[in-house]
Design an enzyme around this catalytic site. Structure first.
Site, PDB file in Angstrom:
ATOM      1  N   GLN A 193      -0.919 -15.290  -3.012  1.00 19.84           N
ATOM      2  CA  GLN A 193      -2.051 -14.983  -2.132  1.00 19.84           C
ATOM      3  C   GLN A 193      -3.379 -14.959  -2.895  1.00 19.84           C
ATOM      4  O   GLN A 193      -4.336 -14.324  -2.455  1.00 19.84           O
ATOM      5  CB  GLN A 193      -1.825 -13.645  -1.422  1.00 19.84           C
ATOM      6  CG  GLN A 193      -0.657 -13.673  -0.441  1.00 19.84           C
ATOM      7  CD  GLN A 193      -0.593 -12.419   0.409  1.00 19.84           C
ATOM      8  OE1 GLN A 193      -1.368 -12.228   1.353  1.00 19.84           O
ATOM      9  NE2 GLN A 193       0.342 -11.538   0.086  1.00 19.84           N
ATOM     10  N   THR A 223       0.842  -1.204   0.000  1.00 25.49           N
ATOM     11  CA  THR A 223       0.000   0.000   0.000  1.00 25.49           C
ATOM     12  C   THR A 223       0.871   1.244   0.000  1.00 25.49           C
ATOM     13  O   THR A 223       0.591   2.223  -0.707  1.00 25.49           O
ATOM     14  CB  THR A 223      -0.938   0.001   1.221  1.00 25.49           C
ATOM     15  OG1 THR A 223      -1.696  -1.209   1.222  1.00 25.49           O
ATOM     16  CG2 THR A 223      -1.888   1.182   1.178  1.00 25.49           C
ATOM     17  N   ASP A 265      -4.762  -2.437  -7.516  1.00 21.46           N
ATOM     18  CA  ASP A 265      -4.332  -3.171  -6.318  1.00 21.46           C
ATOM     19  C   ASP A 265      -4.923  -4.583  -6.341  1.00 21.46           C
ATOM     20  O   ASP A 265      -5.954  -4.822  -6.973  1.00 21.46           O
ATOM     21  CB  ASP A 265      -4.822  -2.414  -5.070  1.00 21.46           C
ATOM     22  CG  ASP A 265      -4.177  -2.918  -3.792  1.00 21.46           C
ATOM     23  OD1 ASP A 265      -3.186  -3.673  -3.871  1.00 21.46           O
ATOM     24  OD2 ASP A 265      -4.668  -2.562  -2.705  1.00 21.46           O
TER      25      ASP A 265
END
Length: 734
Positions: free
Chosen positions: A252, A37, A221
């Site tokens: 992930q 981030t 993102d």
């Protein structure tokens, strides 16, 4: 910000490379805890300050509103500017913005309304009823899932290939009717937002050219979570020419079951020209022992893009592996360890309990409640507050008391049996006028003919069902009553037809309710008090369930243990983490062994779980587990065997003894406590086979106490599990 280079302050080399890369396509493979981030926010700031990009020329796409808010807040703090007009938001919010602005080109009314999942389901139920379509053969949730799945693939009804399949033809027909109803009412569901905005841009070349020229850089993102439609939307909007920065982690990718395509992250590198790939591998969250273990685990997956997490922090403690005798022992260990950690100075909120299946939470919740440890379920509901459990309990309450109006209202049309809100309202009105219960009003209406036609027949079917369930369960044990009601009421089949993870979880929770009943009658829920059986036990069980559903969950700001599924844990971090039920068939889930690619996704889910832990990680499993209403004897998960032996320690006897865990040989029985010989009594150990003169052969699951008053918990073949007092049991070791 005066000094552009200040944007790169306090960053490692890989982060600086990702932030300051020249305009062009870039894939940032960001490992867990690597500061992605921060990199995204600083990348946007760099594009504005160093590359001279206007704030109006930036489009940043996230997956959650929370992530979008955090990105905007951090960006404003970094630049010292108000950035209200920067396009930062989720796929859905940006699509909504496009449709609101260009509603005429999108062929929508100016004031179209967005409907949520519940509204969508109600609309589908109404369509099924209006067209007299059997909602048992075409369950509303299954129809909803089909429509959403089609939209995620970018398919309109006429584009779905049915191949002459009658069932699929009916589903497509329902999709078409649903679409017409939405258009007539000016309604737009979440899937429609993105599909309609893609069609808007595709079918209006001038508009598409405008936005391609406007956006000088697109940032995305969690790119590994994009589905087919989202990827197509990004390709169209960028024209494969607008520079893109996408951030993600193929290790992930855990949402394949809801449409995410892990291959998108690989396709980006191949399809977008001259893509620069930067790997963020330095982790700022976990100890070296945890990271090296996570690396070893995920290395068993094929076709990875390749990434090794590392830290310049401490080695840290080894991962503790605890093998309980059963799920109760596992829960006791977890709660005892939490209490120990609190005494060492940890806050309860610094500890998280993660599980693969929602149904696992029940035993842990009850243990936390009994020991007075505050907890919260993150992103979900407590066991006894879950919709399917409350429905099952309502049926059970009606067996005991037909005049329970709340229970009757809850399940009179669950599963759907054609009893609408109008019929229920008529029953309420009659009950009020006659000062009777809804059950009495129902029977009076059937008797005097005021309830007739289809509604009357449906009400009679419900009444007959309750009476029949009462008759059929009158001589059954408590767990058999609950099992029978779940099956014969149609609740199990109803949720089985939902398909997907949500329906499966609800079935597992209903099966776990049967397990809870077994534990209850064996005295384990109430300090080993004898409960009895049948309807007497049912009354006591319902009272205990109501108490467990009471206000035990901590207030939002109270210091409390966090409980959640592994899927819900993604993006979070905790100093102490427990991953429970690490067993074959549970984690990895048995369903993963039946579908290609699912086992690798389960391993990625385990990788996510491991990397949530900052300082200390516990993996727990049970030698005997009662789950989904059945007693099983699972093996420890393959995921434990895939971790480096040097980073594991075996914890025994509730943490009193530990030694290195060997995974190179078959797993031993990890706890050797038993009942020692006293007088003429035999010396017994857990896991030992014994014989009983009445119940036959069985296996000792648990033991407590000493001498003649010692109790042993034995699972007998054909007779189930029973607690026996050793002085009277006449057990013979085999």
């Amino acid at each position: 910000m005066d000094d552009v280079t200040a944007i790169l302050d306090h960053m490692n080399a890989a982060q600086r490379e990702a932030v300051s890369a020249p305009q062009g396509n870039m894939l940032v493979l960001a490992g867990a805890g690597s500061g992605k981030t921060r990199v995204l926010v600083h990348r946007i700031a760099w594009l504005m300050q160093a590359e001279g990009l206007s704030p109006y020329a930036v489009l940043a796409v996230t997956f959650t509103n929370k992530a979008a808010r955090e990105m905007r807040t951090r960006l404003e703090a970094l630049l010292g500017l108000s950035l209200r007009h920067v396009w930062v938001g989720t796929f859905h919010s940006i699509a909504h913005r496009l449709l609101r602005t260009h509603w005429q080109d999108a062929r929508l009314p100016q004031h179209f309304q967005i409907i949520d999942s519940d509204d969508q389901l109600r609309l589908i139920k109404r369509l099924l009823k209006e067209n007299t379509i059997d909602d048992e053969r075409y369950p509303p949730r299954q129809v909803q899932s089909f429509i959403s799945g089609c939209k995620e693939e970018g398919l309109r009804p006429h584009q779905v290939n049915v191949n002459g399949d009658a069932y699929l033809m009916q589903m497509v027909d329902l999709y078409e009717r649903y679409q017409l109803t939405c258009e007539r009412g000016g309604l737009v569901d979440f899937g429609e937002l993105l599909l309609r905005s893609l069609e808007l841009l595709r079918d209006n070349p001038a508009l598409l050219a405008h936005y391609r020229e406007r956006f000088g850089h697109v940032l995305v993102d969690e790119f590994q979570d994009t589905n087919t439609l989202q990827y197509a939307w990004l390709k169209l909007l960028s024209g494969m020419q607008t520079p893109m920065t996408v951030v993600g982690d193929d290790d992930q990718s855990i949402y394949g079951w809801r449409g995410a395509r892990i291959e998108n992250i690989r396709r980006f590198e191949q399809e977008f020209s001259e893509t620069k790939t930067v790997r963020l591998e330095q982790n700022y969250r976990s100890t070296s022992a945890i990271l090296e273990s996570a690396n070893a685990l995920i290395s068993h997956n094929a076709e990875r893009m390749g990434k090794e997490l590392w830290t310049d922090g401490e080695q840290g403690e080894p991962i503790s592996v605890y093998g309980g005798f059963n799920d109760l022992d596992e829960a006791r260990f977890i709660v005892d360890t939490i209490r120990d950690k609190v005494s060492e100075g940890f806050k309860r909120s610094e500890m998280a309990i993660l599980y693969r299946s929602n149904a696992q939470s029940r035993v842990i919740e009850e243990t936390l409640i009994r020991q007075g440890v505050a907890y919260r379920i993150y992103g979900g509901q407590r066991f006894y507050e879950r919709m399917e459990i409350k429905n099952a309990l309502a049926y059970l309450r009606l067996l005991l008391n037909r005049n329970d109006d709340a229970a009757l209202e809850r399940v009179i049309n669950v599963p759907a049996r054609g009893i609408g809100t109008r019929t229920v309202e008529l029953l309420r009105e009659r009950a009020r006028l006659d000062n009777t219960s809804l059950w009495q009003a129902l029977h009076d209406g059937l008797h005097d003919g005021s309830l007739k036609g289809r509604a009357g027949n449906a009400v009679r079917v419900f009444s007959d069902l309750i009476e029949r369930l009462d008759d059929e369960t009158s001589m059954l044990a408590l767990h058999e009553i609950i099992d029978h009601v779940g099956e014969r009421s149609g609740l199990i089949e109803h949720h089985r037809n939902e398909k997907g993870e949500k329906g499966q979880a609800r079935v597992e929770n209903l099966e776990e309710l049967v397990t809870a009943a077994k534990a209850f009658t064996q005295g384990e829920a109430l300090g080993n008090a004898e409960i009895g059986e049948g309807m007497v036990a049912l009354e006591a069980f319902l009272a205990e369930a109501a108490l467990n559903a009471g206000d035990h969950e901590a207030d939002e700001f109270e210091d409390c243990v966090q409980m959640m599924t592994l899927h819900s844990a993604k993006g979070l971090e905790f100093p102490v983490v427990f991953i429970t039920g690490v067993e074959e068939g549970l984690f990895p889930h048995k369903m993963s062994l039946e579908e290609p690619g699912r086992l690798e996704e389960e391993r990625r889910l385990c990788y996510v779980g491991l990397t949530r832990a900052m300082q200390k990680l516990y993996l727990t499993h049970a030698e005997v587990r009662r789950l989904h209403g059945k007693e099983t004897f699972p093996r420890p998960s393959r995921f434990v065997r895939e971790l480096p032996e040097q980073h594991l320690e075996e914890v025994r006897m509730r943490g009193q003894v530990s030694r290195p865990l060997s995974v190179s040989r078959p797993q031993p029985s990890w706890r050797q406590q038993g009942v020692e010989a006293a007088g003429d009594l035999p010396s017994l150990s857990l896991g030992q086979r014994v014989s009983h003169p009445v119940f036959g052969e069985g296996v000792i699951l648990d033991a407590e106490g000493e001498g003649e008053r010692a109790r042993v918990h034995v699972s007998f073949e054909g007779e189930g599990a029973k607690w026996l007092v050793l002085g009277f049991a006449k057990l013979t070791p085999l």
